[in-house]
Scaffold this active site. Structure first.
Site, short mmCIF file in Angstrom:
data_model
loop_
_atom_site.label_atom_id
_atom_site.label_comp_id
_atom_site.label_asym_id
_atom_site.label_seq_id
_atom_site.Cartn_x
_atom_site.Cartn_y
_atom_site.Cartn_z
N LYS A 213 0.84 -1.20 0.00
CA LYS A 213 0.00 0.00 0.00
C LYS A 213 0.88 1.25 0.00
O LYS A 213 0.70 2.16 -0.80
CB LYS A 213 -0.91 -0.03 1.23
N GLU A 219 10.45 -4.60 4.77
CA GLU A 219 10.58 -6.01 4.35
C GLU A 219 10.25 -6.17 2.87
O GLU A 219 10.99 -6.80 2.12
CB GLU A 219 9.61 -6.89 5.16
N GLY A 273 -4.97 -1.76 4.96
CA GLY A 273 -4.13 -2.89 4.51
C GLY A 273 -4.79 -4.25 4.77
O GLY A 273 -4.88 -5.09 3.87
N ARG A 274 -5.27 -4.45 5.98
CA ARG A 274 -5.82 -5.78 6.32
C ARG A 274 -7.20 -6.00 5.73
O ARG A 274 -7.77 -7.07 5.84
CB ARG A 274 -5.83 -5.95 7.84
N GLU A 360 -5.00 -6.68 14.71
CA GLU A 360 -4.48 -5.36 14.36
C GLU A 360 -5.60 -4.31 14.45
O GLU A 360 -5.35 -3.14 14.74
CB GLU A 360 -3.86 -5.38 12.94
N HIS A 391 -5.92 -32.89 17.51
CA HIS A 391 -4.77 -33.68 17.98
C HIS A 391 -3.65 -32.77 18.44
O HIS A 391 -2.50 -33.21 18.54
CB HIS A 391 -4.30 -34.62 16.85
N LYS A 516 9.07 -0.84 14.52
CA LYS A 516 9.68 -0.49 13.23
C LYS A 516 10.78 0.55 13.43
O LYS A 516 11.86 0.45 12.85
CB LYS A 516 8.63 0.12 12.29
O1 F6P Z 1 2.14 -4.33 9.91
C1 F6P Z 1 1.77 -3.04 9.68
C2 F6P Z 1 1.25 -2.82 8.29
O2 F6P Z 1 1.14 -1.45 8.13
C3 F6P Z 1 -0.07 -3.50 8.02
O3 F6P Z 1 -1.16 -2.80 8.47
C4 F6P Z 1 -0.02 -3.64 6.55
O4 F6P Z 1 -0.95 -4.58 6.10
C5 F6P Z 1 1.42 -4.06 6.34
O5 F6P Z 1 2.12 -3.31 7.29
C6 F6P Z 1 1.97 -3.88 4.97
O6 F6P Z 1 1.94 -2.56 4.55
P1 F6P Z 1 2.15 -2.15 3.04
O7 F6P Z 1 1.03 -2.74 2.24
O8 F6P Z 1 2.13 -0.66 3.03
O9 F6P Z 1 3.47 -2.68 2.59
#
Ligand code: F6P
Length: 568
Positions: A213, A219, A273-274, A360, A391, A516
């Site tokens: 987003k 990462e 995002g979620r 979240e 199990h 972060k």
């Molecule tokens: O973990 C935090 C977060 O901001 C989530 O809300 C989001 O889904 C994820 O990081 C990834 O963010 P992006 O889509 O901006 O890479």
């Protein structure tokens, strides 16, 4: 004294607190004997049956929860969400994931502008692009068709698409459309995840979809640079244009990264995002794998629940009832966790996805107005498909802690198996467990029953089940793309209902920021120590010791290495 603005200051909250006492003398064994009560605790919509009769609740409890909903202005809050009000106040954004699955002719406005045409522009672009890739009209740098897709993203840019992909994999229609194709997900910044994802793939026939987003997530960006290197070291830098596309709200950064903006698929800041799996975040990779028509059915299923959620009266509204019951379990009965137990291997990634959607969203410590809360919000979500979970952790659920369970069953298996001579077919065997477990939890087994069975006296306490453990059952007619969309939307809206009742902002996520920023400080230190041999400074004793040990043990790592990619 709690602020009068908080839900805990209302009469229905007080009444529900007192009502817990009324329930203390009841046992689910007795409640389940009342057929009228059970009948009133079943709701059906569009092929889905919700049975919440095994909740520790009476008809009166439900009435009181509905009063709580009124006190929390639940209807108005749902209305505000569907009408584009900026209910995510800390980020000054509206929350309009429902617009992502609305039909072409729907009107859903944000800031007075109908956003549905924009949504469909992107969907049409995805349809055209995915058809070109799937048909082989779009080829890679060496002229070969791109049959494998790696979606790079994390959190909401990963978990929802992974859930839907996993659920569709064995659906007969979807799997036919996916023949000869692969979809993989690279999420973790751990280089092992890179290695695992690249194993068996060839850059010439691979398409990388960078999903972020913000297009700033550390990462994802490192993984995207890693795969850019994988492509360009094999095929030359010009190949990136043919082998990498992006999904983002931040198109300038997409371009800066080196991806042609023509190959970028947009979404908007009003998609959390979620809650983004129904945007290009999910629709692009899933359409590349299964074709747009399958994914469109998934969107239609979610839309069906959106309609139900926004227009059905609260007492027959599946997400509303689920949300209210979760509030009941967390805030009044004091159960901190919830187990999500789908009796379908295809739903193996459902609980991990809902973990993010729920935890979240609702793991907050202050009200939407910033007031510290005198009550807890959110619950600890976890789960595994049945029967595997049986199990593993069901021992604790049956005889240890009380954990309200969601049992999710499917009437028609995606992949039926019948064996001649067996008492039941394989899906019936699975479903026997789905039907049995809720009663085992509700009824338990008394010492009297055990004595009648002549159980050895010293084992009676060990074999006793207290019962009175709440659960609910959701029965889906099948697990098609449409049903998967329904299930997703039910849980998304349930989480929103919980947040609306608790009076929190379920759509921001400030709690992920601190870790972060501390990682940024560590990253700088690692760089300075490796490259300039600078001493470790500014950390506490514990972190300094750990960092020292880490750096000493990896002193052979080159300070300025050439690019090295996994080699397995
Ligand atoms: O973990 C935090 C977060 O901001 C989530 O809300 C989001 O889904 C994820 O990081 C990834 O963010 P992006 O889509 O901006 O890479």
């Amino acid at each position: 004294m709690a602020s009068p603005a908080l839900i805990c200051s209302t009469q229905p909250w007080e009444d529900l607190k007192a009502h817990v006492e009324d329930l203390k003398g009841t046992h689910l064994r007795d409640l389940m004997g009342d057929a009228d009560r059970c009948r009133s605790m079943m709701v059906e919509f569009d092929g889905i049956l919700l049975d919440y009769s095994r909740q520790r609740a009476t008809v009166d409890t439900v009435d009181q929860l509905l009063k709580l909903a009124e006190a929390a202005s639940l209807k108005e809050k749902i209305h505000h969400m569907f009408n584009g009000k900026r209910i995510n106040s800390t980020e000054n954004r509206s929350v309009l994931h429902v617009a992502l699955r609305a039909p072409r002719d729907a009107v859903i406005c944000s800031d007075g502008k109908n956003v549905v045409p924009d949504v469909w522009d992107v969907l049409d672009k995805i349809k055209a692009f995915s058809e070109r890739v799937r048909s082989g009209a779009w080829v890679g740098a060496t002229g070969k068709a791109l049959k494998d897709v790696i979606a790079v993203g994390i959190g909401g840019s990963f978990l929802g698409p992974l859930f839907v992909h996993t659920a569709l994999q064995t659906d007969p229609v979807a799997s036919e459309h996916a023949r000869g194709r692969q979809l993989r997900f690279l999420a973790n910044v751990d280089p092992i995840d890179v290695a695992r994802n690249l194993t068996g793939l060839c850059p010439e026939t691979s398409l990388v979809v960078v999903v972020s987003k913000t297009f700033t997530t550390a990462e994802t960006m490192l993984n995207a640079r890693t795969l850019r290197e994988w492509i360009s070291s094999a095929l030359g830098p010009d190949a990136v244009a043919k082998h990498m596309v992006a999904v983002s709200t931040n198109l300038p950064l997409v371009e800066k990264f080196g991806i042609d903006p023509k190959n970028a698929f947009a979404f908007w800041d009003w998609v959390g995002g979620r809650y983004s799996v129904c945007s290009a975040v999910g629709v692009l990779p899933l359409s590349l794998q299964y074709g747009f028509s399958v994914v469109e059915n998934f969107l239609k299923g979610a839309y069906s629940i959106d309609q139900h959620f926004s227009s059905t009266s609260l007492e027959k509204n599946i997400p509303v009832l689920l949300g209210l019951l979760s509030v009941w379990n967390v805030s009044f009965l004091g159960y901190p966790a919830r187990a999500i137990l789908p009796y379908s291997q295809a739903l193996e990634k459902f609980a991990p996805h809902i973990q993010q959607v729920s935890m979240e969203s609702n793991g907050k410590g202050v009200s939407i107005d910033g007031e510290p809360l005198p009550y807890v919000t959110g619950e600890i979500d976890f789960g595994e498909p049945g029967t595997n979970g049986q199990h593993s952790f069901y021992q604790l659920i049956h005889q240890g802690r009380v954990i309200p369970c969601d049992f999710i069953g499917v009437v028609k298996s995606q992949q039926p198996v019948y064996l001649k001579g067996e008492i039941v077919n394989n899906h019936d065997e699975l479903m026997s467990n789905f039907f049995a477990q809720p009663d085992a939890l509700a009824y338990g087994k008394t010492s009297e029953q055990l004595q009648k069975e002549n159980v050895q006296q010293n084992l009676v306490p060990h074999k006793t089940f207290t019962g009175n453990r709440p659960s609910l059952s959701i029965l889906l007619p099948a697990l098609t793309a449409y049903n998967i969309g329904q299930l997703l939307a039910i849980y998304e809206h349930r989480v929103a209902v919980q947040g609306f009742i608790w009076g929190i902002n379920s759509f921001d996520q400030w709690g992920v920021e601190l870790g972060k920023s501390l990682a940024t400080q560590v990253r700088k230190q690692l760089h300075a120590s490796r490259v300039k041999r600078e001493p470790i400074e500014g950390f506490n004793y514990s972190t300094t010791t750990l960092l020292t040990k880490y750096l000493e043990a990896t002193s052979d790592v080159p300070a300025d290495p050439p690019s090295i990619l996994p080699n397995i």
